[in-house]
Design an enzyme around this catalytic site. Structure first.
Site, PDB file in Angstrom:
ATOM      1  N   CYS A  89       0.844  -1.197   0.000  1.00 40.58           N
ATOM      2  CA  CYS A  89       0.000   0.000   0.000  1.00 40.58           C
ATOM      3  C   CYS A  89       0.878   1.247   0.000  1.00 40.58           C
ATOM      4  O   CYS A  89       1.550   1.527  -0.968  1.00 40.58           O
ATOM      5  CB  CYS A  89      -0.977  -0.065   1.179  1.00 40.58           C
ATOM      6  SG  CYS A  89      -2.413   0.991   0.952  1.00 40.58           S
ATOM      7  N   HIS A 197      -3.381  -5.825   0.924  1.00 41.21           N
ATOM      8  CA  HIS A 197      -2.719  -5.993   2.227  1.00 41.21           C
ATOM      9  C   HIS A 197      -2.640  -7.463   2.634  1.00 41.21           C
ATOM     10  O   HIS A 197      -3.549  -7.969   3.301  1.00 41.21           O
ATOM     11  CB  HIS A 197      -3.519  -5.262   3.309  1.00 41.21           C
ATOM     12  CG  HIS A 197      -3.401  -3.771   3.266  1.00 41.21           C
ATOM     13  ND1 HIS A 197      -2.462  -3.077   3.988  1.00 41.21           N
ATOM     14  CD2 HIS A 197      -4.108  -2.838   2.581  1.00 41.21           C
ATOM     15  CE1 HIS A 197      -2.591  -1.770   3.755  1.00 41.21           C
ATOM     16  NE2 HIS A 197      -3.590  -1.596   2.905  1.00 41.21           N
ATOM     17  N   GLU A 199      -0.982  -8.703   4.961  1.00 37.38           N
ATOM     18  CA  GLU A 199      -0.919  -8.830   6.430  1.00 37.38           C
ATOM     19  C   GLU A 199      -2.315  -8.799   7.066  1.00 37.38           C
ATOM     20  O   GLU A 199      -2.470  -9.090   8.250  1.00 37.38           O
ATOM     21  CB  GLU A 199      -0.017  -7.733   7.021  1.00 37.38           C
ATOM     22  CG  GLU A 199      -0.638  -6.347   7.180  1.00 37.38           C
ATOM     23  CD  GLU A 199      -0.704  -5.516   5.898  1.00 37.38           C
ATOM     24  OE1 GLU A 199      -0.455  -6.074   4.803  1.00 37.38           O
ATOM     25  OE2 GLU A 199      -1.031  -4.306   5.990  1.00 37.38           O
TER      26      GLU A 199
END
EC number: 6.3.5.3
Lengths: 225, 734
Positions: A89, A197, A199
């Site tokens: 990002c 993302h 994560e």
């Protein structure tokens, strides 16, 4: 040997903790947290992550000011030595601004911030980041960004595609990115920038765990090497 | 020569009687700085002068309440030495004038209220009311407010996980933007605002002070008029990047033992923060205005004291800790200035260029503040409905309802909010309550904002109860134990007895519900004068006491969601009775154009029993999906569960029901729609608890098939989804 990673925090980073938690969750070892104003990286890093967020409030251009932080000189050098660098990002935006990756990320075509889970097609399954996936596989990972509209000239895009540097492509309408590109690798394959993302797709409490394979493969590859 | 004329006094929003109190408190005429300070402190916004009398009656205590109303936010015990800290606040008038900045700074302000107390903010929610979608200004207002909320929350990195949005013509000229923040702190690291310790340094941190937002609090305390656009300069401008730095710097300093007291500079800025800190600590305060970091040159003490520039905090530090604190704030590239000290005079003394520019006793500012028991008349009871319309095609009416502004999918809104930053979000908007894991634990917080203004308008007492009960139900529906609430009480002009009657009625209902449900109020905010002549309406808003509830899941792996999970599960309606109540229903209003009849009655003992039972069934793993039955009734609840799970349903009206419209679209309270793969034990448990249970049908297929007596109707999920998503899509992208 323990996996030695670092997460860089810029003023305005806000996914730094999430990235650190994901890395620790998968590797069993907490990453070293590095402040943007530091001049040097810790020695012997296996992996460097530039997290998401709004470094410097996205003022000027997303990622532009962070790319000129003192620590970025060290990150560029480490990338040149082959240390894997993942930018997610805002981290992707910083990597393009630091010219570790080609292209630029512009405002989303729809002009609004987009937060949703998107389907991605894996385009490269041979890098340290993407080796845990199969080429052509569809995975689902959330995006959350305002400036994720990937732009590069046709020449550059042709070269990226020809060299297998497109890591992920959106499988659905998202932000207007040219050729639906969601993530790109550098020529050497040790730097990955992506808007989605991973994560946020690691633990069972998340909506899915398709991001886990990215971290697992990187860690496996590095520990084996 | 006096600088204070009657016009000056009036321009500061004080009436003659109030000005006489000022003269009395000072024993002399105030100067302009002093008048400004009295005016903002005694504004409705800061002094709660019309509402305080009634607010005192609210239930605020429970064994798990650590700090109730009066501080920056409420604090409750969530076990393991941890606390949840939360509050909701309005930013209505600024958001109408400048929707992006108004909404953004509303989020910024409520975040500061929470991290001021030592909590890391973990969730943002909101409660929004807009006017008619076809009002010429409304699209712009919705776009501005939504992007403002997202622009701020996304940047600071706090997930926006829930909220509610309604549309009604009563908000055409006065939209409501209520923002709620929930944070988590360690109980031994909670910070309060009472200044103590004579000689302790008073420190200013954050952004510099500019000329923005001067008199914002006074603006928020008056009716709107045609000239409200001229008030744009009183709207503050937010900088979420600075707020993010401020959060990190404050939390870093809070991990040490340097802070005596801390307070954010919100409405009325430096004035209210310094006055409140000194008043709470029963001390005095001396500030050197030359030390205040200013954005512009030539700012006067009057401007500095009344500015509402954002992202600023005031702290009292322990002596000797200044250098360490300054290093932290410098590292985060924030301003840090020692601007004064705590004194033992009980007075507020301000100096500028060596001269005293303000010297007022603090006690009268608080103790002599006006308090009004304003006249109020009770809202008349609504007549029972006559000529109740029937539905001949339930599926077709359901499809229409799913596309109405109040029931349509809010995906267009919440996709503009980062709902997942923090990587702890387990449920975001679109379900009942939002659920966020308490980082690093098995626990999770369940949160919901609710209010049904049309019920409050028809019957303030039942509407007040219902707002509380609906949050209780939404939290129970995900498996959370409801612990406490915050509120944001939005009403029109309290000087009108019928409006004050709405306020008093809603508060009585809320109070009753909070007592019966063991669900105290720990923080809140009042926003009055929400009426506007700006659009030629001359209209008051509907009474809107928005409630923000917070609950706890001890084990987040037990969480329930609204989505159907399997084909062939039984669908049950459990809890309160099914009395086919169509008064004030969405069905009646949106399909038949009638805002009529009494609001549904809320039986609080049923609410409590039903909530307890649902939580137990969820904890036992007996239910595969759970959904609160609210706006639009049973049929809408089933449709939402089907859309979320991408699994259809076959449902039918029980033989003892006589009205298909009443059964499927009635809005009786205290009910949940649930699914289970083993219905018998669930039915026995519900009956055993003395509650009502109806076997509605079963899950399966890709349509909702409905039978009522002999009539059959059906609608494909794809059609329902399109109806649900088309409202915002067509409005915003069309």
């Amino acid at each position: 040997m323990a996996f030695r990673s670092a997460v860089i925090t810029f003023p305005g980073s806000n996914c730094d903790r999430d990235m650190a938690v994901a890395l620790e969750n998968v590797s069993g070892t907490a990453p070293i947290r590095v402040w943007h104003g530091d001049a040097a990286l810790p020695d012997g890093l296996d992996f460097i992550a530039l997290p998401g967020g709004f470094s410097y409030g996205d003022y000027l251009r997303s990622g532009a000011m962070a790319a000129r932080s003192p620590i970025m000189q060290a990150v560029v050098e480490a990338a040149g030595r082959g240390v894997p660098v993942l930018g997610v990002c805002n981290g992707f935006q910083v990597l393009t601004e630091a010219q570790l990756l080609p292209g630029a990320l512009m405002r989303n075509a729809g002009q609004t911030f987009i937060c949703r889970e998107v389907a991605l097609i894996v385009e490269n399954d041979s890098s340290i980041f993407t080796g845990g996936y199969r080429k052509g596989q569809t995975i689902r990972i959330p995006v959350a960004h305002h400036d994720g509209n990937y732009f590069a000239s046709d020449d550059v895009l042709d070269r990226l595609e020809g060299e297998g540097q497109v890591a992920f492509r959106y499988a659905e309408k998202c932000n207007g990115s040219r050729r639906d590109i969601a993530g790109v690798l550098n020529e050497q394959g040790n730097v990955l920038g992506m808007m989605p993302h991973p994560e946020r797709a690691v633990e069972t409490i998340h909506n899915g765990t398709d991001g886990r394979a990215l971290f697992e493969n990187a860690i496996k590859g590095l520990v084996a090497a | 020569m006096s600088e204070i004329t009657p016009e000056t006094v009036a321009a500061h929003g004080l009436n003659q009687e109030e000005y006489d109190r000022v003269l009395n408190a000072l024993g002399r005429e105030p100067n302009l700085v002093e008048l400004g300070i009295f005016s903002v402190m005694w504004s409705e916004h800061c002094s709660y002068k019309s509402s305080r009398f009634h607010l005192k009656k609210l239930p605020t205590k429970a064994p798990w309440v650590i700090c109730g109303p009066g501080e920056n936010a409420g604090v409750i015990d969530i076990g393991d030495g941890q606390a949840a800290i939360f509050k909701m606040e309005s930013h209505n008038h600024p958001s109408y004038i400048e929707p992006y900045q108004g909404a953004a700074t509303g989020v910024g302000g409520i975040l500061r209220d929470v991290f001021t107390m030592g909590a890391r903010p973990v969730a943002n929610l909101n409660a929004l009311r807009f006017g008619r979608p076809d009002h010429p200004k409304m699209k712009h207002l919705v776009q501005g407010v939504v992007s403002g909320i997202g622009g701020y929350g996304n940047c600071v990195g706090v997930p926006t996980v829930g909220g509610e949005t309604n549309f009604h013509k009563a908000y055409d000229g006065n939209i409501l933007v209520n923002a709620m923040t929930v944070g988590v702190a360690d109980q031994d690291k909670i910070f309060y605002s009472a200044a103590t310790g004579t000689g302790n340094p008073i420190v200013y941190v954050g952004s510099k002070t500019g000329r923005d937002g001067i008199h914002g609090a006074t603006m928020a305390s008056a009716d709107f008029d045609e000239k409200s656009d001229e008030k744009r300069p009183t709207v503050q401008v937010g900088d979420p990047f600075t707020e993010k730095l401020l959060i990190e710097a404050c939390l870093e300093l809070m991990a040490t033992d340097a802070i005596v007291a801390i307070q954010d500079m919100g409405a009325a800025g430096l004035t209210s923060s310094s006055v409140e800190m000194a008043s709470k600590g029963e001390v005095g305060i001396r500030l050197d205005m030359n030390m205040v970091p200013c954005r512009e040159e030539g700012m006067t003490p009057y401007e500095m004291m009344l500015s509402e520039s954002q992202e600023r905090m005031l702290m009292v530090l322990k002596p000797g800790k200044e250098k360490m604190a300054e290093d932290i704030f410098r590292k985060w590239e924030l301003d840090f200035a020692i601007i004064g000290e705590v004194t033992d005079t009980g007075r507020m003394e301000l100096t500028f260029n060596g001269e005293t520019v303000c010297d007022i006793p603090l006690a009268p500012l608080a103790d002599d503040a006006p308090e009004y028991d304003r006249p109020h008349v009770k809202t008349p009871k609504r007549e029972a409905l006559v000529d109740v319309p029937e539905s001949t095609d339930i599926a077709s009416d359901l499809t229409k309802l799913m596309g109405t502004p109040d029931l349509a999918s809010r995906k267009w809104i919440w996709e503009q909010y980062d709902s997942q930053v923090g990587a702890d979000t387990m449920q975001k908007s679109g379900g009942d309550a939002a659920v966020v894991r308490v980082h690093g634990t098995r626990k999770a917080l369940a949160m919901s904002t609710d209010c049904t203004p049309r019920y409050c308008y028809a019957d303030p007492y039942e509407g007040g109860k219902q707002a509380v009960a609906e949050t209780y139900r939404n939290i129970s529906a995900v498996g959370g134990r409801p612990l406490a609430v915050t509120n944001c009480l939005n009403f029109a002009n309290p000087e009108r007895p019928e409006i004050m009657g709405q306020f008093v009625g809603c508060l009585e209902g809320m109070s009753e519900a909070c007592i019966e449900l063991d669900y105290p109020i720990v923080s809140g905010n009042v926003s009055l004068y929400n009426e506007s002549k700006a659009t030629g309406g001359g209209s008051a808003i509907l009474p809107t006491p928005a409630i923000g509830g917070v609950g706890l899941l001890e084990d987040h792996s037990k969480m329930a969601t609204i989505a159907f999970k399997n084909e062939g599960d039984a669908i049950l309606v459990i809890g309160g009775e099914n009395n086919a109540h169509l008064g004030q229903s969405i069905f009646l209003r949106d399909l038949h154009g009638r805002e009529e009849g009494p609001a549904p009655h809320v039986d609080l003992s049923v609410e409590r029993k039903a909530g307890e039972l649902v939580r137990k069934l969820i904890a036992d793993g007996a239910l595969s999906a759970v959904h609160d039955c609210a706006d639009g009734g049973i049929a809408v609840a089933v449709a939402e569960m089907a859309l979320a799970g991408k699994i259809g349903a076959q449902i039918g009206m029980p033989a003892d029901q006589t009205s298909p419209a009443g059964f499927f679209f009635g809005e009786d309270q205290g009910r949940y729609v649930v699914s289970t793969n083993d219905a018998l034990p669930v039915i026995e448990a519900v009956e055993g608890a003395g509650l009502t249970v109806v076997l509605l049908g079963q899950t399966g297929g890709d349509a909702i098939q409905i039978s009522a007596d002999e009539a059959r109707s059906s609608v494909a999920l794809a059609t329902l989804r399109d109806a649900s998503e088309s409202f915002f899509r067509d409005w915003m992208e069309g």
